[in-house]
Design a protein around this motif. Structure first.
Motif, PDB file in Angstrom:
ATOM      1  N   GLN A  22      25.823  11.852  29.248  1.00 35.04           N
ATOM      2  CA  GLN A  22      26.749  12.663  29.877  1.00 35.04           C
ATOM      3  C   GLN A  22      25.913  13.297  31.183  1.00 35.04           C
ATOM      4  N   GLY A  23      24.584  13.139  31.058  1.00 35.52           N
ATOM      5  CA  GLY A  23      23.695  13.758  32.148  1.00 35.52           C
ATOM      6  C   GLY A  23      23.557  15.282  31.980  1.00 35.52           C
ATOM      7  N   TYR A  24      23.389  15.638  30.654  1.00 32.89           N
ATOM      8  CA  TYR A  24      23.010  16.914  30.351  1.00 32.89           C
ATOM      9  C   TYR A  24      21.502  17.246  30.503  1.00 32.89           C
ATOM     10  N   ALA A  25      20.808  16.286  30.763  1.00 34.14           N
ATOM     11  CA  ALA A  25      19.490  16.452  30.803  1.00 34.14           C
ATOM     12  C   ALA A  25      18.459  17.246  29.905  1.00 34.14           C
ATOM     13  N   GLN A  26      18.858  17.280  28.640  1.00 32.58           N
ATOM     14  CA  GLN A  26      18.044  17.841  27.903  1.00 32.58           C
ATOM     15  C   GLN A  26      16.828  17.035  27.509  1.00 32.58           C
ATOM     16  N   CYS A  27      16.934  15.720  27.608  1.00 31.66           N
ATOM     17  CA  CYS A  27      15.843  15.005  27.601  1.00 31.66           C
ATOM     18  C   CYS A  27      14.752  15.042  28.496  1.00 31.66           C
ATOM     19  N   CYS A  28      15.053  15.512  29.973  1.00 27.58           N
ATOM     20  CA  CYS A  28      14.331  15.750  30.909  1.00 27.58           C
ATOM     21  C   CYS A  28      13.523  16.918  30.632  1.00 27.58           C
ATOM     22  N   TYR A  29      14.049  17.935  29.944  1.00 31.52           N
ATOM     23  CA  TYR A  29      13.363  19.313  29.712  1.00 31.52           C
ATOM     24  C   TYR A  29      12.183  19.196  28.535  1.00 31.52           C
ATOM     25  N   ALA A  30      12.660  17.960  27.546  1.00 30.36           N
ATOM     26  CA  ALA A  30      11.951  17.635  26.480  1.00 30.36           C
ATOM     27  C   ALA A  30      10.768  16.887  26.608  1.00 30.36           C
ATOM     28  N   ALA A  31      11.027  15.903  27.708  1.00 30.44           N
ATOM     29  CA  ALA A  31      10.178  14.799  27.895  1.00 30.44           C
ATOM     30  C   ALA A  31      10.050  14.614  29.395  1.00 30.44           C
ATOM     31  N   PRO A  32       9.692  15.447  30.271  1.00 26.15           N
ATOM     32  CA  PRO A  32       9.671  15.409  31.762  1.00 26.15           C
ATOM     33  C   PRO A  32       8.636  14.512  32.297  1.00 26.15           C
ATOM     34  N   ASP A  33       7.783  13.995  31.716  1.00 29.77           N
ATOM     35  CA  ASP A  33       7.061  12.808  32.189  1.00 29.77           C
ATOM     36  C   ASP A  33       7.682  11.323  31.921  1.00 29.77           C
ATOM     37  N   ALA A  34       8.783  11.484  30.888  1.00 30.81           N
ATOM     38  CA  ALA A  34       9.255  10.141  30.469  1.00 30.81           C
ATOM     39  C   ALA A  34      10.684   9.892  31.065  1.00 30.81           C
ATOM     40  N   PHE A  35      11.361  11.131  31.176  1.00 29.43           N
ATOM     41  CA  PHE A  35      12.759  11.154  31.641  1.00 29.43           C
ATOM     42  C   PHE A  35      12.899  12.034  32.763  1.00 29.43           C
ATOM     43  N   PHE A  36      13.895  11.491  33.848  1.00 28.78           N
ATOM     44  CA  PHE A  36      14.145  12.405  35.110  1.00 28.78           C
ATOM     45  C   PHE A  36      15.563  12.167  35.709  1.00 28.78           C
TER      46      PHE A  36
END
Length: 81
Positions: A22-36
């Motif tokens: 859903q694009g909450y982007a929590q993965c981007c905060y947890a693993a910014p080198d792997a998700f953006f």
């Protein structure tokens, strides 16, 4: 002889259910080198991150509120849809 870089990349496989995301982007905060995210909804991720990033990838899996991310052993062989 096996290339160390190849063996590191073969250790993990990240799968994201883009229909569930859903694009909450929590993965981007947890693993910014792997998700953006690009824009508000387009998720980019590394499907075969190095084994050294396992901890942050696991945090991203746990951080996803809709459980759209899974971590599997082995690299993507291209046969899985």
């Amino acid at each position: 002889m096996i290339d160390a870089t190849s063996s590191e990349r073969a250790a993990l496989r990240v799968v994201v259910d883009l229909n569930r995301c859903q694009g909450y982007a929590q993965c981007c905060y947890a693993a910014p080198d792997a998700f953006f995210l690009r824009g508000r909804e387009i998720l980019f991720y590394d499907p075969a991150p190095p084994a050294a990033r396992r901890g942050e990838i696991e945090r991203a899996v746990q951080a996803c509120p809709v459980r759209a991310i899974s971590l599997q052993a082995g690299a993507d062989d291209g046969d899985t849809p």
